[in-house]
Scaffold this motif. Structure first.
Motif, PDB file in Angstrom:
ATOM      1  N   SER A 168     -34.482 -48.771  74.353  1.00 43.21           N
ATOM      2  CA  SER A 168     -33.660 -48.595  73.294  1.00 43.21           C
ATOM      3  C   SER A 168     -33.275 -47.111  72.890  1.00 43.21           C
ATOM      4  CB  SER A 168     -33.898 -49.399  71.845  1.00 43.21           C
ATOM      5  OG  SER A 168     -35.271 -49.139  71.675  1.00 43.21           O
ATOM      6  N   PRO A 198     -30.879 -50.347  69.310  1.00 45.51           N
ATOM      7  CA  PRO A 198     -29.776 -49.814  70.260  1.00 45.51           C
ATOM      8  C   PRO A 198     -28.374 -49.469  69.405  1.00 45.51           C
ATOM      9  CG  PRO A 198     -30.483 -52.012  71.194  1.00 45.51           C
ATOM     10  CD  PRO A 198     -30.959 -51.965  69.834  1.00 45.51           C
ATOM     11  N   GLY A 241     -23.050 -54.245  75.562  1.00 46.57           N
ATOM     12  CA  GLY A 241     -24.213 -54.003  74.662  1.00 46.57           C
ATOM     13  C   GLY A 241     -24.386 -52.856  74.146  1.00 46.57           C
ATOM     14  N   PHE A 294     -27.335 -50.873  74.412  1.00 51.02           N
ATOM     15  CA  PHE A 294     -28.653 -50.142  74.948  1.00 51.02           C
ATOM     16  C   PHE A 294     -28.048 -48.848  75.529  1.00 51.02           C
ATOM     17  CE2 PHE A 294     -30.652 -54.007  74.152  1.00 51.02           C
ATOM     18  CZ  PHE A 294     -31.857 -53.588  74.097  1.00 51.02           C
ATOM     19  N   TYR A 323     -23.825 -52.089  84.331  1.00 49.14           N
ATOM     20  CA  TYR A 323     -24.541 -52.766  83.168  1.00 49.14           C
ATOM     21  C   TYR A 323     -25.109 -53.941  83.780  1.00 49.14           C
ATOM     22  CZ  TYR A 323     -25.441 -55.947  79.395  1.00 49.14           C
ATOM     23  OH  TYR A 323     -25.835 -56.963  78.691  1.00 49.14           O
ATOM     24  N   LYS A 343     -29.028 -54.888  83.384  1.00 50.13           N
ATOM     25  CA  LYS A 343     -29.402 -55.874  82.856  1.00 50.13           C
ATOM     26  C   LYS A 343     -30.423 -56.884  83.374  1.00 50.13           C
ATOM     27  CE  LYS A 343     -26.331 -59.029  82.113  1.00 50.13           C
ATOM     28  NZ  LYS A 343     -25.196 -60.175  81.369  1.00 50.13           N
ATOM     29  N   HIS A 397     -33.995 -54.842  83.473  1.00 49.34           N
ATOM     30  CA  HIS A 397     -34.449 -54.795  82.334  1.00 49.34           C
ATOM     31  C   HIS A 397     -35.253 -56.023  81.734  1.00 49.34           C
ATOM     32  CE1 HIS A 397     -33.763 -55.073  77.738  1.00 49.34           C
ATOM     33  NE2 HIS A 397     -34.355 -53.866  77.886  1.00 49.34           N
ATOM     34  N   TYR A 447     -30.969 -58.919  71.044  1.00 47.62           N
ATOM     35  CA  TYR A 447     -30.750 -57.691  70.953  1.00 47.62           C
ATOM     36  C   TYR A 447     -29.661 -57.108  71.711  1.00 47.62           C
ATOM     37  CZ  TYR A 447     -34.573 -57.467  67.670  1.00 47.62           C
ATOM     38  OH  TYR A 447     -35.528 -57.572  66.387  1.00 47.62           O
ATOM     39  N   ASP A 448     -29.324 -57.399  72.764  1.00 48.19           N
ATOM     40  CA  ASP A 448     -28.488 -57.263  73.606  1.00 48.19           C
ATOM     41  C   ASP A 448     -27.291 -58.109  73.849  1.00 48.19           C
ATOM     42  OD1 ASP A 448     -27.041 -56.175  75.935  1.00 48.19           O
ATOM     43  OD2 ASP A 448     -28.538 -56.748  77.600  1.00 48.19           O
ATOM     44  N   GLN A 488     -26.128 -60.298  76.740  1.00 53.44           N
ATOM     45  CA  GLN A 488     -26.512 -61.322  77.337  1.00 53.44           C
ATOM     46  C   GLN A 488     -26.015 -62.702  76.693  1.00 53.44           C
ATOM     47  OE1 GLN A 488     -29.255 -61.822  79.216  1.00 53.44           O
ATOM     48  NE2 GLN A 488     -30.128 -59.533  79.519  1.00 53.44           N
TER      49      GLN A 488
END
Length: 377
Positions: free
Chosen positions: A26, A122, A148, A150, A162, A166, A169, A257-258, A261
């Motif tokens: 982040s 983020p 997202g 980030f 991305y 992802k 990550h 948070y993302d 997702q």
């Protein structure tokens, strides 16, 4: 971009150790290195750096010392307390980590009175507008929904990048951080749990239903969910009840948070993005101003619901309903208005021709405009 916490952290570093947490990637390390051009950096994941930590051999002539992922160091709290008590500041010390350090502080809190904590989120519309003042906020919102917030994938701006980011990550979190911190062996089951949650964003989660799907006990499911929250993968939003114990027992909703997702329609992604923005603002006023705020949702026994309900210092403050294209005010506002008279009511709409307000006080706002400018301070 200059991150939104930087000035508050600089001020606190003069007096205290700063603990900076937040989701992996982040921007915690980047932010830390922006605090001074004269720093010494140690990452516990690096074997050479670990030796330097054991020997306490950092350069004390530097202005700032950065300890990254220090919570993986056994007895890190007592170790850090000893340094602070014997050496103090300067040099200034910032400790970063991709797990909730407050979780690991609760028992035997040896750092009491020696630190301030910040939680870095983020990017969101508000932070992007403050830094860049983009001409087209609608396009920024679309980009956040697709990629997202980030920093690396958002700034890259590529869907292909991305998707690859992802995957790697999540692999790092599950197969490195999770094993290091929690000694969890059931990685495959937790991966399956994440996939189930991706399809249930915005809906109350049944522990028993998840337990059946995963062929384990509901107690195990609750423990795994707590771990995922501690690792900043998801966060829970519980139904509001004046009896806090009862609200904890009721089914929570989980958000990522993302936002990228999330598996679902565009409206669910917008709801997740709104949840992230609200939680970021709540953590901001808690960490920077020391004020209290909480994020809930509202639901009656006959399943009438409002997406989000914010309290300030335990007092009702704001109701928010999220819609993709429906500009007619939700009928549920009038139901909850009886219980919380005078509380501000906002309906956020992605595809909205005209913003408007009603005699009841209900506001219909463009999602991109409201999320770029709102404040809970």
């Amino acid at each position: 971009m200059e991150r939104y916490l930087i000035n508050y952290i600089l001020d606190d570093l003069k007096k205290k150790i700063v603990l900076l947490t937040g989701p992996r990637q982040s921007g915690k390390t980047t932010l830390s290195k922006m605090l001074s051009s004269n720093f010494d950096y140690f990452n516990f994941d690096n074997p050479e750096h670990r030796l330097g930590l054991i020997e306490r051999s950092w350069d004390r002539s530097r202005d700032l010392i950065i300890f990254d992922e220090l919570h993986k160091f056994k007895n890190w709290k007592s170790w850090l307390k000893g340094i602070y008590d014997t050496e103090g500041v300067p040099p200034r010390i910032i400790v970063t980590g991709s797990a909730k350090l407050d979780t690991y502080r609760k028992v035997g809190d040896s750092l009491a009175g020696r630190f301030f904590q910040f939680r870095l989120h983020p990017f969101d519309l508000k932070e992007i507008k403050k830094n860049n003042n983009p001409a087209n906020l609608q396009a920024v919102l679309d980009r956040l929904l697709d990629l997202g917030g980030f920093p690396e994938p958002y700034l890259e701006g590529s869907t292909r990048f991305y998707k690859r980011w992802k995957r790697s990550h999540m692999d790092i979190i599950l197969k490195q951080d999770l094993v290091d911190l929690e000694n969890v062996q059931q990685i495959t089951s937790i991966e399956t749990l994440i996939q189930l949650l991706r399809k249930r964003v915005g809906s109350p989660v049944s522990y028993n239903s998840l337990a059946r799907d995963l062929q384990c006990s509901d107690k195990t499911v609750k423990r795994w969910l707590t771990i995922l929250e501690n690792m900043y993968i998801i966060f829970g939003v519980r139904p509001f009840h004046r009896n806090i114990a009862r609200s904890i027992l009721k089914a929570p909703k989980y958000y990522f948070y993302d936002t990228g997702q999330v598996i679902g329609d565009s409206g669910i992604k917008l709801e997740n993005l709104t949840a992230c923005a609200l939680l970021k603002e709540i953590h901001y006023i808690e960490d920077c101003y020391g004020e209290g705020a909480q994020l809930y949702y509202l639901k009656t026994k006959d399943n009438r619901e409002i997406d989000f309900f914010v309290t300030r210092d335990e007092a009702p403050f704001l109701m928010i309903e999220v819609k993709w294209a429906d500009s007619a005010p939700s009928r549920n506002f009038s139901i909850f208005d009886k219980y919380f008279p005078g509380v501000k009511k906002v309906q956020l709409v992605k595809e909205l021709g005209r913003e408007k307000t009603y005699p009841t006080g209900t506001e219909i706002r463009s999602a991109h405009n409201w999320l770029a400018d709102f404040s809970l301070v």
